[in-house]
Enzyme design. Structure first.
Site, PDB file in Angstrom:
ATOM      1  N   ARG A 161       0.686  -1.085   0.184  1.00 49.67           N
ATOM      2  CA  ARG A 161       0.069   0.018  -0.080  1.00 49.67           C
ATOM      3  C   ARG A 161       0.887   1.423   0.105  1.00 49.67           C
ATOM      4  O   ARG A 161       0.635   2.236  -0.693  1.00 49.67           O
ATOM      5  CB  ARG A 161      -0.939   0.153   1.085  1.00 49.67           C
ATOM      6  CG  ARG A 161      -2.119  -1.186   1.321  1.00 49.67           C
ATOM      7  CD  ARG A 161      -2.839  -1.002   2.325  1.00 49.67           C
ATOM      8  NE  ARG A 161      -2.253  -1.049   3.595  1.00 49.67           N
ATOM      9  CZ  ARG A 161      -2.130  -2.363   4.408  1.00 49.67           C
ATOM     10  NH1 ARG A 161      -2.463  -3.402   3.650  1.00 49.67           N
ATOM     11  NH2 ARG A 161      -1.204  -2.295   5.267  1.00 49.67           N
ATOM     12  N   ILE A 162       1.874   1.307   0.853  1.00 48.78           N
ATOM     13  CA  ILE A 162       2.649   2.371   1.076  1.00 48.78           C
ATOM     14  C   ILE A 162       3.472   2.700  -0.288  1.00 48.78           C
ATOM     15  O   ILE A 162       3.592   3.880  -0.706  1.00 48.78           O
ATOM     16  CB  ILE A 162       3.566   2.545   2.223  1.00 48.78           C
ATOM     17  CG1 ILE A 162       2.623   2.545   3.432  1.00 48.78           C
ATOM     18  CG2 ILE A 162       4.521   3.679   2.317  1.00 48.78           C
ATOM     19  CD1 ILE A 162       3.065   2.372   4.987  1.00 48.78           C
ATOM     20  N   ARG A 242      11.174   0.203   8.643  1.00 52.13           N
ATOM     21  CA  ARG A 242      11.649  -0.275   9.909  1.00 52.13           C
ATOM     22  C   ARG A 242      13.074  -0.100   9.969  1.00 52.13           C
ATOM     23  O   ARG A 242      13.870  -0.476   8.989  1.00 52.13           O
ATOM     24  CB  ARG A 242      11.061  -1.678  10.126  1.00 52.13           C
ATOM     25  CG  ARG A 242       9.841  -2.042  10.123  1.00 52.13           C
ATOM     26  CD  ARG A 242       9.246  -1.648  11.336  1.00 52.13           C
ATOM     27  NE  ARG A 242       7.755  -2.012  11.675  1.00 52.13           N
ATOM     28  CZ  ARG A 242       6.671  -0.829  11.341  1.00 52.13           C
ATOM     29  NH1 ARG A 242       6.958   0.108  10.797  1.00 52.13           N
ATOM     30  NH2 ARG A 242       5.404  -1.216  11.445  1.00 52.13           N
ATOM     31  N   ASP A 266      13.557   7.787   8.384  1.00 57.19           N
ATOM     32  CA  ASP A 266      12.311   8.254   9.516  1.00 57.19           C
ATOM     33  C   ASP A 266      12.418   7.134  10.672  1.00 57.19           C
ATOM     34  O   ASP A 266      11.732   7.262  11.615  1.00 57.19           O
ATOM     35  CB  ASP A 266      10.977   8.468   8.815  1.00 57.19           C
ATOM     36  CG  ASP A 266      10.152   8.892   9.914  1.00 57.19           C
ATOM     37  OD1 ASP A 266      10.311   9.788  10.380  1.00 57.19           O
ATOM     38  OD2 ASP A 266       9.127   8.216   9.752  1.00 57.19           O
ATOM     39  N   HIS A 290      10.870   9.507  13.460  1.00 55.34           N
ATOM     40  CA  HIS A 290       9.709   8.499  13.101  1.00 55.34           C
ATOM     41  C   HIS A 290       8.336   9.371  12.946  1.00 55.34           C
ATOM     42  O   HIS A 290       7.530   9.330  13.935  1.00 55.34           O
ATOM     43  CB  HIS A 290       9.655   7.429  14.258  1.00 55.34           C
ATOM     44  CG  HIS A 290       8.826   6.222  13.807  1.00 55.34           C
ATOM     45  ND1 HIS A 290       9.160   4.989  14.344  1.00 55.34           N
ATOM     46  CD2 HIS A 290       7.945   6.138  13.026  1.00 55.34           C
ATOM     47  CE1 HIS A 290       8.651   4.002  13.607  1.00 55.34           C
ATOM     48  NE2 HIS A 290       7.706   4.546  12.892  1.00 55.34           N
TER      49      HIS A 290
END
Length: 324
Positions: A161-162, A242, A266, A290
């Site tokens: 999705r991302i 991650r 991030d 993050h």
């Protein structure tokens, strides 16, 4: 009159979530916006609770579960990541778990774009020049020149999705080719005319390498010395997925030596990064704390979905968004 279920919340929730929980439950909330301490987590569930609302990196393990007691029916984590939950132990006790995928796709894709632009156009160095007196002291016509997206090859590791949302946002920039790798070819890749290739091929051919894959046992440390050695010297690496996907020592070496051009992160391991971490010394590494889901809309949607997961679990109903 039956007593209301007790819910322990490990960090203050946005209004859309806390207001929903308050309508049906007695809610205990960790009283600060900082990460909860281990002792705070233990004290919060001590004496028994019916539900827990948590966030990474709040550990929910055997000790927490034992203190929460036999009444604990459901855990709602306001996250997509699950590394902070002892899922085998939780499932062994028959406790339901809900999480918050989908609702942060757009926010995370936007953050990925922000990092990509910040690294490619050297914005961190530009900000420093403005504030430290470097503006106007250009060292020639190539001063702070960066890398254009137009005409580039963009490699996306994990076209979920991302990953797809990132590619769709990049299309108007005039990308010449999207490559992607993963476990299998995706039917929606045709939406962005993306080509499914092997991971090594993606590394070798891409001008931008973007990590959008989920975390599993197979891809921990996926981006290591070997991976960076296969990338172009002019390549830029972006990670909004991650921290554990990356061997950070190898990334530091690749950036310091010029093996790759720049990186935007991030996420990291651990979070937060220590103040003296070597990656923080590099001008060609942009690090944000993050912020992938840090929009008002996304956080409220996450909080609302978390509350709905908890309320459904307390009533013995199917969770709107159960952990698979």
């Amino acid at each position: 009159m039956a007593s209301r279920p007790i819910v322990f919340v490990s960090r203050s929730l946005p209004p859309a979530g806390i207001n929903l929980l308050n309508t049906e439950c007695d809610v205990r909330v960790w009283p600060t916006d900082s990460n909860i301490t281990r002792q705070g987590m233990l004290d919060g569930v001590r004496g028994g609770v019916d539900a827990i609302v948590c966030h990474p990196p709040d550990k929910v393990d055997t000790e927490v579960l034992d203190l929460a007691g036999y009444k604990l029916k459901v855990i709602g984590t306001m996250s997509v990541g699950l590394e902070h939950l002892d899922l085998p132990e939780i499932r062994k006790r028959g406790i339901k778990v809900g999480y918050t995928p989908n609702v942060l796709t757009d926010a995370t894709a936007e953050m990925t774009m922000a990092l990509l632009l910040a690294t490619s156009r050297r914005l961190q160095e530009g900000f420093s020049a403005v504030h430290e007196g470097g503006w106007g002291t250009w060292g020639g016509g190539m001063y702070l020149c960066g890398k254009q997206i137009t005409g580039s090859v963009v490699g996306i590791v994990g076209l979920g999705r991302i990953g797809l949302a990132v590619a769709m946002r990049l299309q108007p920039f005039g990308v010449s080719q999207f490559l992607y790798s993963g476990n299998s070819a995706k039917p929606w890749a045709s939406d962005v005319n993306a080509k499914f290739v092997k991971f090594d091929t993606l590394l070798q051919q891409s001008d931008f390498v973007i990590a959008c894959c989920s975390m599993n046992a197979q891809n921990k440390g996926l981006f290591n010395k070997d991976a960076f050695s296969k990338m172009k010297d002019s390549a830029i690496f972006i990670n909004t997925s991650r921290g554990v996907l990356v061997n950070q020592e190898d990334l530091y070496d690749a950036l310091k030596s010029g093996k790759i051009l720049a990186a935007g992160l991030d996420v990291a391991t651990p979070e937060p990064l220590p103040k003296d971490h070597p990656l923080k010394t590099l001008k060609n590494c942009v690090i944000t704390p993050h912020l992938g889901s840090a929009t008002t809309q996304a956080r409220n949607l996450m909080a609302e979905l978390t509350a709905k997961n908890v309320l459904a679990g307390l009533k013995g109903e199917a969770l709107p968004s159960p952990v698979p």
